[in-house]
Design an enzyme around this catalytic site. Structure first.
Site, short mmCIF file in Angstrom:
data_model
loop_
_atom_site.label_atom_id
_atom_site.label_comp_id
_atom_site.label_asym_id
_atom_site.label_seq_id
_atom_site.Cartn_x
_atom_site.Cartn_y
_atom_site.Cartn_z
N GLY A 35 29.28 22.94 -3.90
CA GLY A 35 28.27 24.10 -3.79
C GLY A 35 28.16 24.70 -5.30
CD GLU A 37 26.29 29.89 -6.34
OE1 GLU A 37 25.59 30.30 -6.02
OE2 GLU A 37 26.85 29.03 -5.21
CG ASN A 39 29.30 21.85 -7.53
OD1 ASN A 39 30.31 21.66 -6.71
ND2 ASN A 39 28.09 21.56 -6.91
NE ARG A 107 23.78 26.21 3.40
CZ ARG A 107 23.33 25.92 1.98
NH1 ARG A 107 22.59 24.97 1.50
NH2 ARG A 107 24.05 26.55 1.01
CG ASN A 168 20.14 25.60 -7.94
OD1 ASN A 168 19.54 24.45 -8.40
ND2 ASN A 168 21.24 25.76 -7.97
N GLY A 279 24.78 17.94 -7.85
CA GLY A 279 25.48 18.60 -8.80
C GLY A 279 25.23 18.41 -10.21
N GLY A 281 22.29 19.35 -11.81
CA GLY A 281 21.88 20.77 -12.30
C GLY A 281 22.99 21.93 -12.62
CG ASP A 282 25.49 22.78 -9.37
OD1 ASP A 282 24.51 23.68 -9.36
OD2 ASP A 282 25.64 22.09 -8.15
#
Length: 341
Positions: A35, A37, A39, A107, A168, A279, A281-282
């Site tokens: 997820g 945050e 990551n 989800r 995001n 991931g 971008g994270d």
């Protein structure tokens, strides 16, 4: 003392098809957790900082498995609340060449979407923190999650802690109109805004001129104009836009543009062959945060973030397992991929 970074968001169970199989042909799924945050917290721990993850997971074995997954990488999970109905799930089909990757969410009703503000003592959670980070995914989950995100940002600002948000936008979670309404309020409490050209338009209403991401073309002057508008409206300390040139699902150009509202810096561009882009971008966000919180210049922090995220494209799973030496080596120009013996 190592810097303390607190992140707030959702962690999900990820079920991905093996290799490049399609959903309709696979007989099994590979299991991991991730997820936005979460990551970021893992990557920052990999770089030697103290990463804290704040969330809510169901009080069952699946929720515990998600927590255990973060703990193995050194993430502090002391402030993860327990309860609720379930852990969110997302299914991933990895694309190749001209076939795009596909994500299916399952989800609805996730524990974090129904979390109450009073389940979190932000004064205690943020004690001694140097940075607070979240994303636009969390407030998209529900009105309660949006209120929780705002409460955390306000608490961090009241303590003088640097705050960041990765815009995001996820169109499967909320509309542009709702996103702009909520994100416009949240950004009032943000120091460092991170996002790409699509996110800036969909969540805040700013659009880069003469740019079509589907053509693999970039217009830096258009992005600079957007950044100036963002600086004028929100007075961000730093604004960073990742720049992806999508030649195909397998090959992308990857760089970033960062600014303090006055000076602009465009990083080195990497041509990446993609193993797993989820991931990435994270990874850029965590690299930028690492650079800024440890005292790097804006330009060096951006270069660190881009190098880190370029490496993430080569690593399966949500998490970036690149080390400090990996990132610094790439920053110095070693992109040969030669075997290290």
């Amino acid at each position: 003392m190592s810097k303390k970074i607190v992140t707030l968001g959702e962690i999900m169970l990820r079920l991905s098809t093996p290799g490049f199989e399609r959903f309709v042909q696979t007989d099994s799924f590979d299991v991991t957790y991730g997820g936005g945050e979460a990551n970021v917290a893992v990557a920052l721990c990999n770089y030697g900082l103290k990463g804290y993850f704040v969330s809510k997971v169901p009080d069952n074995a699946i929720g515990q498995a998600a927590i255990n997954h973060l703990r193995r990488y050194g993430v502090n999970t002391d402030f993860v609340a327990r309860g609720g109905e379930r852990l969110g799930i997302y299914f991933l089909e990895t694309g190749a060449s001209m076939r795009a990757s596909q994500v299916i969410y399952d989800r609805a009703g996730a524990a974090i979407a129904d979390a109450d503000i009073n389940e979190f003592d932000f004064d205690k959670i943020l004690d001694g923190a140097d940075w607070f980070h979240t994303t636009g995914i969390t407030p998209a989950l529900s009105d309660k999650a949006a209120a929780l995100t705002e409460a955390a940002l306000k608490a961090a600002k009241a303590k003088g802690i640097t705050t960041s948000i990765d815009l995001n936008y996820r169109k499967k979670l909320w509309s542009k109109e709702k996103a702009r309404e909520v994100m416009g309020e949240l950004c009032k409490y943000v120091d460092v805004c991170i996002g790409n050209e699509e996110d800036a338009e969909t969540t805040l209403g700013f659009k880069a001129r003469d740019t079509d991401i589907t053509k693999g073309e970039l217009n830096l002057e258009g992005y600079k104009d957007v950044i100036r508008q963002m600086k004028e409206k929100f007075n961000f300390k730093y604004i960073a836009s990742s720049l992806r040139e999508s030649f195909s699902a397998s090959d992308n150009g990857w760089s970033a543009l960062v600014s303090d509202g006055n000076e602009f810096y465009h990083t080195k561009k990497y041509n990446v062959r993609i193993v797993d882009r989820v991931g990435s971008g994270d990874s850029f966000a965590s690299g930028l945060i690492y650079g800024l919180v440890t005292g790097m210049s804006m330009a060096d922090a951006a270069e660190f973030g881009v190098a880190a995220s370029a490496l993430k494209h080569t690593i399966p799973g949500d998490l970036n397992h690149a080390t400090l030496s990996d990132v610094k080596g790439l920053m110095k120009g070693d992109a040969s991929g030669r075997v290290q013996r």
